[in-house]
Write a protein that holds these residues in place. Structure first.
Motif, mmCIF file in Angstrom:
data_model
loop_
_atom_site.group_PDB
_atom_site.id
_atom_site.type_symbol
_atom_site.label_atom_id
_atom_site.label_comp_id
_atom_site.label_asym_id
_atom_site.label_seq_id
_atom_site.Cartn_x
_atom_site.Cartn_y
_atom_site.Cartn_z
ATOM 1 N N ARG A 26 22.846 4.443 5.537
ATOM 2 C CA ARG A 26 21.672 3.891 4.843
ATOM 3 C C ARG A 26 20.800 3.090 5.800
ATOM 4 N N LEU A 27 21.429 2.357 6.717
ATOM 5 C CA LEU A 27 20.666 1.619 7.721
ATOM 6 C C LEU A 27 19.856 2.587 8.574
ATOM 7 N N ALA A 60 0.813 -1.214 0.000
ATOM 8 C CA ALA A 60 0.000 0.000 0.000
ATOM 9 C C ALA A 60 0.847 1.264 0.000
ATOM 10 N N ARG A 61 2.178 1.132 0.168
ATOM 11 C CA ARG A 61 3.040 2.312 0.197
ATOM 12 C C ARG A 61 3.223 2.857 -1.209
ATOM 13 N N PRO A 62 3.209 4.183 -1.378
ATOM 14 C CA PRO A 62 3.427 4.770 -2.704
ATOM 15 C C PRO A 62 4.823 4.494 -3.237
ATOM 16 N N ARG A 63 5.811 4.395 -2.326
ATOM 17 C CA ARG A 63 7.186 4.100 -2.738
ATOM 18 C C ARG A 63 7.662 2.874 -1.982
ATOM 19 N N ARG A 64 7.798 1.763 -2.695
ATOM 20 C CA ARG A 64 8.215 0.517 -2.063
ATOM 21 C C ARG A 64 9.727 0.374 -2.139
ATOM 22 N N SER A 65 10.296 -0.264 -1.144
ATOM 23 C CA SER A 65 11.743 -0.453 -1.115
ATOM 24 C C SER A 65 12.057 -1.870 -0.668
ATOM 25 N N LEU A 66 12.837 -2.577 -1.481
ATOM 26 C CA LEU A 66 13.243 -3.927 -1.106
ATOM 27 C C LEU A 66 14.155 -3.889 0.112
ATOM 28 N N GLU A 67 14.869 -2.765 0.302
ATOM 29 C CA GLU A 67 15.728 -2.642 1.470
ATOM 30 C C GLU A 67 14.899 -2.566 2.747
ATOM 31 N N VAL A 68 13.758 -1.860 2.681
ATOM 32 C CA VAL A 68 12.864 -1.802 3.839
ATOM 33 C C VAL A 68 12.323 -3.198 4.138
ATOM 34 N N LEU A 69 11.972 -3.933 3.088
ATOM 35 C CA LEU A 69 11.506 -5.306 3.254
ATOM 36 C C LEU A 69 12.585 -6.153 3.920
ATOM 37 N N GLY A 70 13.832 -6.030 3.446
ATOM 38 C CA GLY A 70 14.924 -6.816 4.008
ATOM 39 C C GLY A 70 15.165 -6.495 5.468
ATOM 40 N N LEU A 71 15.124 -5.210 5.820
ATOM 41 C CA LEU A 71 15.331 -4.806 7.210
ATOM 42 C C LEU A 71 14.238 -5.362 8.105
ATOM 43 N N ARG A 82 23.862 -5.474 9.034
ATOM 44 C CA ARG A 82 24.391 -4.837 7.826
ATOM 45 C C ARG A 82 24.954 -5.886 6.866
ATOM 46 N N ALA A 83 25.585 -6.934 7.411
ATOM 47 C CA ALA A 83 26.111 -8.002 6.554
ATOM 48 C C ALA A 83 24.982 -8.721 5.837
ATOM 49 N N PHE A 84 23.878 -8.944 6.546
ATOM 50 C CA PHE A 84 22.710 -9.585 5.933
ATOM 51 C C PHE A 84 22.180 -8.753 4.773
ATOM 52 N N MET A 85 22.273 -7.449 4.910
ATOM 53 C CA MET A 85 21.765 -6.550 3.877
ATOM 54 C C MET A 85 22.872 -6.113 2.920
ATOM 55 N N ASP A 86 23.728 -7.060 2.588
ATOM 56 C CA ASP A 86 24.797 -6.856 1.598
ATOM 57 C C ASP A 86 25.746 -5.731 1.962
#
Length: 219
Positions: A71-72, A16-27, A61-65
């Motif tokens: 950025r975190l 439902a978010r106007p701007r989706r981010s795979l990084e937000v999903l990963g976190l 941070r390692a998990f998120m490449d």
């Protein structure tokens, strides 16, 4: 908290978010798994997730490449801004502490006698299982769009089956389940999107498109 309920709740919120981010999903997924791993078993044999749990920032941070600390911080602030997360920075040699805000508004914070030495003070527990007014109850937040509310107990696991707004008649459980893709559509996606993550989101978009087309034919 119930694993399936919270994951579906987050995915509905993210879509439902106007701007989706795979990084937000990963976190969020990493924190979600860590929260689940920190669950404590009560005297009755039930497992309860702690409200606050520790997370090693280097491992995260390692998990998120290997994303930068800056950025975190940005991703964390985004979840905090949308009231999906609370955070306490590391101090005194202790790791940072996080608290996920459940999509299930029927949960309450309670103390568990069996968790005295777990390092956590409060745990999430369904209001229906709480008696009296245990210490640590939070004021109930007003419901927000795409949140789930308590409904039923399935396979002895607390789960909710309220529908996502706008899909009340989609299926008996109320979840929005778009049409499946055909084998030919799956092959076309594999050819067009070698990356599995990109292919997943492209598949979701195609299924949503098919759902809208089927809905149009109903009229």
């Amino acid at each position: 908290m119930n694993f399936v309920t919270e994951f579906l709740g987050f995915m509905a919120w993210l879509m439902a978010r106007p701007r989706r981010s795979l990084e937000v999903l990963g976190l969020w997924v990493y924190l979600f798994i860590k929260n689940n791993a920190a669950a404590v078993q009560d005297e009755d044999g039930s497992w309860y997730w702690p409200v606050w749990f520790e997370v090693d920032s280097s491992a995260l941070r390692a998990f998120m490449d290997g994303i930068s600390s800056k950025r975190l911080w940005e991703l964390r602030q985004e979840l905090i801004r949308y009231s999906r997360l609370e955070y306490q920075k590391a101090s005194g040699g202790r790791p940072a502490r996080y608290a996920l805000i459940p999509f299930d508004t029927g949960l309450r914070q309670v103390r568990l006698g069996s968790a005295a030495h777990s390092g956590s003070d409060f745990f999430w527990k369904p209001a229906a299982e709480c008696s009296g007014n245990p210490a640590g109850f939070q004021k109930k937040r007003p419901p927000e769009q795409n949140r789930f509310s308590s409904d039923s107990d399935i396979n002895n696991k607390y789960i909710n089956t309220k529908s996502i707004p706008g899909y009340a008649d989609t299926n008996p459980n109320g979840f929005n389940i778009p049409p499946k893709l055909t084998e030919e559509e799956e092959r076309q996606l594999e050819a067009a999107y070698p990356d599995p993550v990109e292919r997943f989101w492209a598949g979701m978009a195609l299924r949503d498109q098919k759902a809208e087309e089927e809905k149009a034919w109903e009229f």
